[in-house]
Design an enzyme around this catalytic site. Structure first.
Site, PDB file in Angstrom:
ATOM      1  N   GLU A  84      -2.923   7.060  -0.258  1.00 44.05           N
ATOM      2  CA  GLU A  84      -1.443   7.165  -0.032  1.00 44.05           C
ATOM      3  C   GLU A  84      -0.637   7.837  -0.891  1.00 44.05           C
ATOM      4  OE1 GLU A  84       0.066   3.058  -0.009  1.00 44.05           O
ATOM      5  OE2 GLU A  84      -1.011   2.409   1.962  1.00 44.05           O
ATOM      6  N   ARG A 131       6.832 -19.402 -11.966  1.00 39.73           N
ATOM      7  CA  ARG A 131       5.456 -20.124 -11.839  1.00 39.73           C
ATOM      8  C   ARG A 131       5.172 -20.621 -13.230  1.00 39.73           C
ATOM      9  NH1 ARG A 131       1.615 -16.378  -7.811  1.00 39.73           N
ATOM     10  NH2 ARG A 131       3.359 -16.034  -6.381  1.00 39.73           N
ATOM     11  N   LYS A 155      -7.221  -2.511   5.909  1.00 40.48           N
ATOM     12  CA  LYS A 155      -6.174  -1.895   5.418  1.00 40.48           C
ATOM     13  C   LYS A 155      -5.602  -0.800   6.214  1.00 40.48           C
ATOM     14  CE  LYS A 155      -5.723  -5.480   2.867  1.00 40.48           C
ATOM     15  NZ  LYS A 155      -4.740  -6.737   3.075  1.00 40.48           N
ATOM     16  N   GLU A 172       4.491  -7.412   3.569  1.00 43.80           N
ATOM     17  CA  GLU A 172       4.913  -6.974   2.312  1.00 43.80           C
ATOM     18  C   GLU A 172       5.254  -5.405   2.495  1.00 43.80           C
ATOM     19  OE1 GLU A 172       1.726  -9.215  -0.638  1.00 43.80           O
ATOM     20  OE2 GLU A 172       1.620  -6.965  -0.557  1.00 43.80           O
ATOM     21  N   GLY A 189      -4.243  -6.577  -2.969  1.00 43.17           N
ATOM     22  CA  GLY A 189      -3.929  -7.437  -4.579  1.00 43.17           C
ATOM     23  C   GLY A 189      -4.507  -6.229  -5.747  1.00 43.17           C
ATOM     24  N   ARG A 197      -1.102 -15.853   5.678  1.00 43.64           N
ATOM     25  CA  ARG A 197      -1.207 -17.443   4.967  1.00 43.64           C
ATOM     26  C   ARG A 197       0.159 -17.937   4.643  1.00 43.64           C
ATOM     27  NH1 ARG A 197      -2.481 -13.802   0.706  1.00 43.64           N
ATOM     28  NH2 ARG A 197      -0.864 -13.899  -0.999  1.00 43.64           N
ATOM     29  N   HIS A 242       9.243  -4.676  -4.764  1.00 41.24           N
ATOM     30  CA  HIS A 242       8.281  -5.423  -3.898  1.00 41.24           C
ATOM     31  C   HIS A 242       8.857  -6.379  -3.172  1.00 41.24           C
ATOM     32  CE1 HIS A 242       4.370  -8.146  -3.258  1.00 41.24           C
ATOM     33  NE2 HIS A 242       4.882  -7.711  -2.161  1.00 41.24           N
TER      34      HIS A 242
HETATM   35  C1  MV4 Z   1       1.325   1.048  -4.021  1.00 41.42           C
HETATM   36  C2  MV4 Z   1       2.104   1.266  -5.077  1.00 41.42           C
HETATM   37  C3  MV4 Z   1       2.719   2.514  -5.087  1.00 41.42           C
HETATM   38  N1  MV4 Z   1       2.785   3.621  -4.080  1.00 41.42           N
HETATM   39  N2  MV4 Z   1       1.197   1.872  -3.042  1.00 41.42           N
HETATM   40  C4  MV4 Z   1      -0.588  -2.819  -5.686  1.00 41.42           C
HETATM   41  C5  MV4 Z   1      -1.386  -3.936  -4.874  1.00 41.42           C
HETATM   42  C6  MV4 Z   1      -1.539  -3.781  -3.625  1.00 41.42           C
HETATM   43  N3  MV4 Z   1      -1.135  -4.739  -2.719  1.00 41.42           N
HETATM   44  C7  MV4 Z   1      -0.790  -2.413  -3.465  1.00 41.42           C
HETATM   45  N4  MV4 Z   1      -0.245  -2.059  -4.628  1.00 41.42           N
HETATM   46  C8  MV4 Z   1       0.678  -1.035  -4.726  1.00 41.42           C
HETATM   47  N5  MV4 Z   1       0.681  -0.084  -3.823  1.00 41.42           N
HETATM   48  C9  MV4 Z   1       1.825   3.062  -3.005  1.00 41.42           C
HETATM   49  N6  MV4 Z   1       1.520   4.024  -2.119  1.00 41.42           N
HETATM   50  C10 MV4 Z   1       2.197   0.320  -6.020  1.00 41.42           C
HETATM   51  C11 MV4 Z   1       1.568  -0.808  -5.933  1.00 41.42           C
HETATM   52  C12 MV4 Z   1       1.566  -1.772  -6.974  1.00 41.42           C
HETATM   53  C13 MV4 Z   1       2.259  -3.051  -6.698  1.00 41.42           C
HETATM   54  C14 MV4 Z   1       2.733  -3.439  -5.422  1.00 41.42           C
HETATM   55  C15 MV4 Z   1       3.341  -4.453  -5.218  1.00 41.42           C
HETATM   56  C16 MV4 Z   1       3.621  -5.419  -6.348  1.00 41.42           C
HETATM   57  C17 MV4 Z   1       3.106  -5.195  -7.529  1.00 41.42           C
HETATM   58  C18 MV4 Z   1       2.389  -3.976  -7.869  1.00 41.42           C
HETATM   59  C19 MV4 Z   1       1.991  -3.304  -8.844  1.00 41.42           C
HETATM   60  C20 MV4 Z   1       1.315  -2.368  -9.181  1.00 41.42           C
HETATM   61  C21 MV4 Z   1       1.118  -1.502  -8.359  1.00 41.42           C
END
Ligand code: MV4
Length: 514
Positions: free
Chosen positions: A202, A347, A118, A277, A166, A294, A210
Site C-alpha cells: 500500500e 488503559r 487482508k 478501522e 496489528g 469482535r 486512527h
Molecule cells: C498503514 C499506515 C500508513 N499507511 N497503512 C499498522 C497496523 C495495521 N493495522 C496497519 N497499520 C498501519 N497501516 C498505510 N497505507 C500506518 C499504520 C500504522 C498504524 C495504524 C493504526 C494505528 C497505529 C499505527 C501505528 C503505526 C503504523
C-alpha cells in the site's frame, strides 16, 4: 432470551467480567473458565459457575478449542462469548462452536475469514464502494512485482502481511533499492507469525489518525453505526487512550464514515458488534484499513456517548432478537445516531512508563478504585491478585464521561488522582501527564503522537501532583488504621503493608514532591 440460558465466557480479565455483567443484566447465567493461576480471579468470582481449563500457558487454557467446547457442553451452556483477543477472531473457533451445537456470540465464521485475509477484505471493500488505501488487492508474486507496484504507487510504500493485522510483518520502503530485502524480511516474518508469507503493498500515508467506526448488525436486516473512536494514542500498536467523538470528525465526515462502515459490514454478511478501522489523513481523506470482527477493548467510550450496551446487544443478537438501538440504518436511511457528550478511556496496564513500558509483575497489594459522577472502572483484578507475564498486562480501564471534551478530561484527571495502585508500576502516571499535555488538550494527535511527545510527556510533573501525594498518604493512614483494628492473628496484611508503604512513599515522592 429463550434459546440462550447459560453463556460460556471464553476469556479472562476485565472483558470476562464485562461479559458476565451483561449476561446477568439479560437474566442469563454465566460460566467462567480459568487457568490454574486464575482459579481465584475476579472473573471466576463473578460467574455463576466456573470450569478449570488447565495450566497457565494459553495453549493449555484460553486458546484450547477442544477444552473450551467441552467446558461449554459439560456445563450446559447454549452459547459462547469469546471476548477479545484469544480465540475471538479465529474462524475455526466460531465453526467449532456451531458444529458442537453452540451459538457463537459474534459474526459468522465466513465474515471472520473474509476480514482476516487482508487482500480479500480489500477486494470486498472495493466492490462495496468503500475507499481503500491505494495499493494491491492480491498478494505480490515476488520482489520484482513489489518494485513495479511500489513505483506505480510512489514511495514510500508499506509492505503488509495478507494474513496479518496489528503491524506484524509490516515494512516501510523508501526506494527501489530497499524493496528486495524488505520484501524477503516481511515474507519471513509473516510466515513465522501467521504460517502464511503472502505480502501486499500500500501507499504509505504520513501521520494519519486512527479512526474506527463501531457497528452493530442483527439478524433482522439492520446495521447501525455508532459513531467513531479516536484511537491515535498508541505505542507499538498497543492503544493507550481512546475517545469518542474525535475532534477531527465533523457531523458530515461522521456520516460518510458511517455509510462506508455499514457498507463494509454488509459486504461480508456481518452479524453482532464489529469495528471498521480507517486511516484519516491530515487532508481529511479516509481509507479502510481493516475490520475487527469482535468486541473491542475500547467499546465503553462508544457505550457512554451513544447510550448503548454493546455486549448486551451482542447477546440479544446472538439469540436471534432485534437489536434495541434506534436511529440510523443504512441503506434505507432513518435518522443518524448522534453522540451525547464526550468519553475518554485510559488503559491501566501493569507496565512501567518510566522504563520503556516494561511489563511488570508482582502482587497488587493495595487498590483504591476511582468512582463518582461520570466515572466507569472496568477491571479484571482486585487487591491481593498476582500479576504474571502469562497474559496481557491490561489490569483495568478507566473511562470518564463529560458534557464536553474538556469536562471529560478534567474528570479523567480527577479519577486518575483518586486511583491508588500499590505493589507494581502501572501506566497511571503516564495518563495523568497526558491529561496535561498541550497537544493532547488541543486534540492535535495522530498515530505518531507518542513517538514524538512521549518523552516530553513523561518528563513533566502531573498537575494534581500534590493531591495525589496526599491521596496516597490518606490511603496509607486509612490502611494502617484498618490494620490496627484487625485481630493480631491477621499478620499477612501488615507484612504487605510494609512493602506497599515503601511503594506508596516512592509514588508520592515521584509525583508530588519533586
Ligand atoms: C498503514 C499506515 C500508513 N499507511 N497503512 C499498522 C497496523 C495495521 N493495522 C496497519 N497499520 C498501519 N497501516 C498505510 N497505507 C500506518 C499504520 C500504522 C498504524 C495504524 C493504526 C494505528 C497505529 C499505527 C501505528 C503505526 C503504523
Amino acid at each position: 432470551m429463550s434459546v440462550i440460558k447459560r453463556v460460556l465466557v471464553a476469556n479472562r480479565g476485565e472483558i470476562a467480567v464485562r461479559v458476565i455483567r451483561a449476561c446477568h443484566e439479560e437474566s442469563l447465567e454465566a460460566v467462567a473458565v480459568y487457568s490454574e493461576p486464575d482459579r481465584l480471579a475476579l472473573h471466576v468470582r463473578h460467574a455463576d459457575a466456573a470450569v478449570r481449563l488447565g495450566a497457565a500457558p494459553s495453549s493449555e487454557s484460553y486458546l484450547n478449542i477442544p477444552k473450551l467446547i467441552a467446558a461449554a457442553k459439560d456445563s450446559g451452556c447454549q452459547a459462547v462469548h469469546p471476548g477479545y483477543g484469544f480465540l475471538s477472531e479465529r474462524a475455526a473457533f466460531a465453526e467449532a462452536c456451531v458444529d458442537a451445537g453452540l451459538i457463537f456470540v459474534g459474526p459468522p465464521a465466513s465474515a471472520i475469514r473474509a476480514m482476516g485475509d487482508k487482500t480479500e477484505a480489500r477486494r470486498r471493500m472495493q466492490a462495496a464502494g468503500v475507499p481503500v488505501v491505494p495499493g494491491t488487492s492480491t498478494p505480490l508474486r515476488d520482489s520484482n512485482e513489489a518494485r513495479k507496484e511500489a513505483k506505480r504507487l510512489g514511495y514510500p510504500v508499506l509492505l503488509k502481511a495478507a494474513a496479518g493485522g496489528g503491524g506484524k510483518g509490516m515494512r516501510l520502503v523508501g526506494n527501489d533499492g530497499e524493496v528486495e530485502s524488505a520484501f524477503q524480511a516481511a515474507r519471513r516474518e509473516a510466515h513465522k507469525a501467521f504460517g502464511d508469507g503472502s505480502i501486499y503493498v500500500e501507499k504509505h500515508l504520513e501521520r494519519p489518525r486512527h479512526i474506527e467506526i463501531q457497528i452493530l448488525a442483527d439478524g433482522h436486516g439492520r446495521v447501525v453505526a455508532l459513531g467513531e473512536r479516536e484511537c491515535s494514542i498508541q505505542r507499538r500498536h498497543q492503544k493507550l487512550i481512546e475517545e469518542s467523538p474525535s475532534v477531527a470528525v465533523s457531523p458530515a465526515l461522521r456520516r460518510r464514515l458511517s455509510e462506508a462502515a455499514v457498507a463494509a459490514a454488509g459486504a461480508v454478511g456481518y452479524l453482532s458488534a464489529g469495528t471498521i478501522e480507517f486511516l484519516l489523513t491530515p487532508a481529511g481523506e479516509f481509507y479502510f484499513l481493516e475490520m475487527n470482527t469482535r468486541i473491542q477493548v475500547e467499546h465503553p467510550v462508544t457505550e457512554l456517548v451513544y447510550g448503548v450496551d454493546l455486549v448486551r446487544e451482542q447477546l440479544r443478537i446472538a439469540a436471534g432478537q432485534a437489536m434495541r438501538v434506534h436511529g440510523a440504518s443504512w441503506p434505507g436511511g432513518g435518522g443518524q445516531l448522534h453522540p451525547r457528550g464526550h468519553a475518554i478511556e485510559c488503559r491501566i496496564t501493569a507496565e512501567d512508563p518510566f522504563n520503556d513500558f516494561l511489563p511488570a509483575t508482582g502482587v497488587l497489594q493495595y487498590l483504591r478504585v476511582p468512582s463518582g459522577p461520570g466515572v466507569r472502572w472496568d477491571a479484571g483484578v482486585e487487591a491481593g491478585n498476582e500479576v504474571t507475564l502469562f497474559y496481557d498486562p491490561l489490569l483495568a480501564k478507566l473511562i470518564a464521561w463529560g458534557e464536553t471534551r474538556e469536562a471529560a478530561i478534567q474528570r479523567m484527571r480527577r479519577a486518575l488522582s483518586e486511583l491508588v495502585i500499590v505493589g507494581l508500576p502501572t501506566s497511571q502516571p503516564f495518563h495523568l501527564r497526558v491529561m496535561d499535555d498541550a497537544e493532547f488538550l488541543k486534540g492535535d494527535i495522530d498515530i505518531t503522537y507518542l513517538e514524538r511527545a512521549g518523552a516530553r510527556v513523561l518528563a513533566a510533573p502531573p498537575s494534581p501532583g500534590l493531591d495525589r501525594a496526599l491521596a496516597v498518604a490518606a490511603a496509607l493512614l486509612a490502611d494502617q488504621a484498618h490494620d490496627r483494628s484487625l485481630p493480631s492473628s491477621v499478620t499477612v496484611r501488615s507484612q504487605q503493608a510494609s512493602s506497599w508503604t515503601q511503594a506508596a512513599r516512592l509514588e508520592a515522592l515521584r509525583d508530588g514532591l519533586e
